[in-house]
Design an enzyme around this catalytic site. Sequence first.
Site, PDB file in Angstrom:
ATOM      1  N   LEU A 140      11.358 -20.475  -4.459  1.00 29.54           N
ATOM      2  CA  LEU A 140      10.417 -19.573  -3.781  1.00 29.54           C
ATOM      3  C   LEU A 140       9.035 -19.750  -4.383  1.00 29.54           C
ATOM      4  O   LEU A 140       8.879 -19.782  -5.600  1.00 29.54           O
ATOM      5  CB  LEU A 140      10.874 -18.115  -3.955  1.00 29.54           C
ATOM      6  CG  LEU A 140       9.900 -17.022  -3.491  1.00 29.54           C
ATOM      7  CD1 LEU A 140       9.767 -17.008  -1.967  1.00 29.54           C
ATOM      8  CD2 LEU A 140      10.343 -15.640  -3.983  1.00 29.54           C
ATOM      9  N   ASP A 190       0.832  -1.196   0.000  1.00 35.16           N
ATOM     10  CA  ASP A 190       0.000   0.000   0.000  1.00 35.16           C
ATOM     11  C   ASP A 190       0.873   1.255   0.000  1.00 35.16           C
ATOM     12  O   ASP A 190       1.934   1.280   0.629  1.00 35.16           O
ATOM     13  CB  ASP A 190      -0.911  -0.010   1.247  1.00 35.16           C
ATOM     14  CG  ASP A 190      -2.083   0.940   1.085  1.00 35.16           C
ATOM     15  OD1 ASP A 190      -2.314   1.434  -0.036  1.00 35.16           O
ATOM     16  OD2 ASP A 190      -2.749   1.203   2.103  1.00 35.16           O
ATOM     17  N   HIS A 236       2.559   3.337  -9.125  1.00 35.39           N
ATOM     18  CA  HIS A 236       2.359   1.899  -9.361  1.00 35.39           C
ATOM     19  C   HIS A 236       3.576   1.301 -10.073  1.00 35.39           C
ATOM     20  O   HIS A 236       4.001   0.191  -9.759  1.00 35.39           O
ATOM     21  CB  HIS A 236       1.090   1.663 -10.176  1.00 35.39           C
ATOM     22  CG  HIS A 236      -0.169   2.006  -9.430  1.00 35.39           C
ATOM     23  ND1 HIS A 236      -0.418   1.564  -8.146  1.00 35.39           N
ATOM     24  CD2 HIS A 236      -1.244   2.766  -9.778  1.00 35.39           C
ATOM     25  CE1 HIS A 236      -1.594   2.022  -7.744  1.00 35.39           C
ATOM     26  NE2 HIS A 236      -2.117   2.773  -8.701  1.00 35.39           N
TER      27      HIS A 236
HETATM   28  C1  IPE Z   1      -1.354   0.072  -3.562  1.00 35.43           C
HETATM   29  O1  IPE Z   1      -1.129   1.435  -3.561  1.00 35.43           O
HETATM   30  C2  IPE Z   1      -1.547  -0.511  -4.945  1.00 35.43           C
HETATM   31  C3  IPE Z   1      -2.860  -1.161  -5.235  1.00 35.43           C
HETATM   32  C4  IPE Z   1      -3.848  -1.319  -4.403  1.00 35.43           C
HETATM   33  C5  IPE Z   1      -3.060  -1.657  -6.600  1.00 35.43           C
HETATM   34  P1  IPE Z   1      -2.347   2.446  -3.535  1.00 35.43           P
HETATM   35  O2  IPE Z   1      -2.769   2.708  -4.932  1.00 35.43           O
HETATM   36  O3  IPE Z   1      -3.420   1.955  -2.618  1.00 35.43           O
HETATM   37  O4  IPE Z   1      -1.684   3.763  -2.942  1.00 35.43           O
HETATM   38  P2  IPE Z   1      -2.350   4.849  -1.977  1.00 35.43           P
HETATM   39  O5  IPE Z   1      -2.943   4.122  -0.800  1.00 35.43           O
HETATM   40  O6  IPE Z   1      -3.376   5.574  -2.773  1.00 35.43           O
HETATM   41  O7  IPE Z   1      -1.190   5.703  -1.581  1.00 35.43           O
HETATM   42 MG    MG Z   2      -4.056   2.384  -0.712  1.00 37.09          MG
END
Ligand code: IPE
Ligand code: MG
Length: 232
Positions: free
Chosen positions: A113, A2, A19
Amino acid sequence: MDGNGRWARTRMLPRAIGHREGVKSVRRTVESCIDRGVEALTLFAFSSENWRRPSDEVSMIMDLFVNTLKKEVSALDRNNVRLRFIGERSAFSDNLQKLIDESEAQTAGNRQLELVIAANYGGQWDITQAACRLAEQVSAGVLKPDEITPERLGQEMCVADLPLPDLFIRTGGERRISNFLLWQLAYTELYFTDILWPAFDEDEFGKALDWYANRQRRFGRTGEQVERLRGA
Ligand code: IPE
Ligand code: MG
């Protein structure tokens, strides 16, 4: 995993860049697991609730899945990593489903793994599909309702052949499980860090493992019992 979006936003960058950086963290973490001899790593890549995001972000993440699989599978295979996906894959495009199936088949014999990607996964879905399979066995007359035990239900959960997780790591500052492996986390040590996923590196992973190494795992017993068992 996250914090991709916030990592990008604090740098005045679009969420998509976060991402993409997150994929680099995945690569680093997988390499650390190989180096450290970790047996299994499950990554929560996309939850069954993440479809609620803006459609352009969802399709960006799907493209990233496709491109990452195309790019990384041969290196994972060379490194003796077995790739598996958990979650309802029928919701994905035919192309992505095909890549998922192929990557699983290609790496099925690998043993260094176990890398499990939870995609369109939800812990409640997992428990429900396990219950559904048992219900089918009951209605087919091969299982009696009173033969249903936690162990029997557990056998129907996703990746039931893997050991239960020892350590759960959530980055990004939230203190919740968000419908990840609900059943399997019953006795898992839960580690929460404010570090955003793209910034999660070898050092941060080391901190989580050091924290884990100092936990006393009692599984319902007393601390004294555990000490005694350890001495035995
Ligand atoms: C995690 O990062 C990635 C996925 C859930 C695909 P987020 O996209 O939730 O990032 P924040 O929480 O908005 O910072
Ligand atoms: Mg998030």
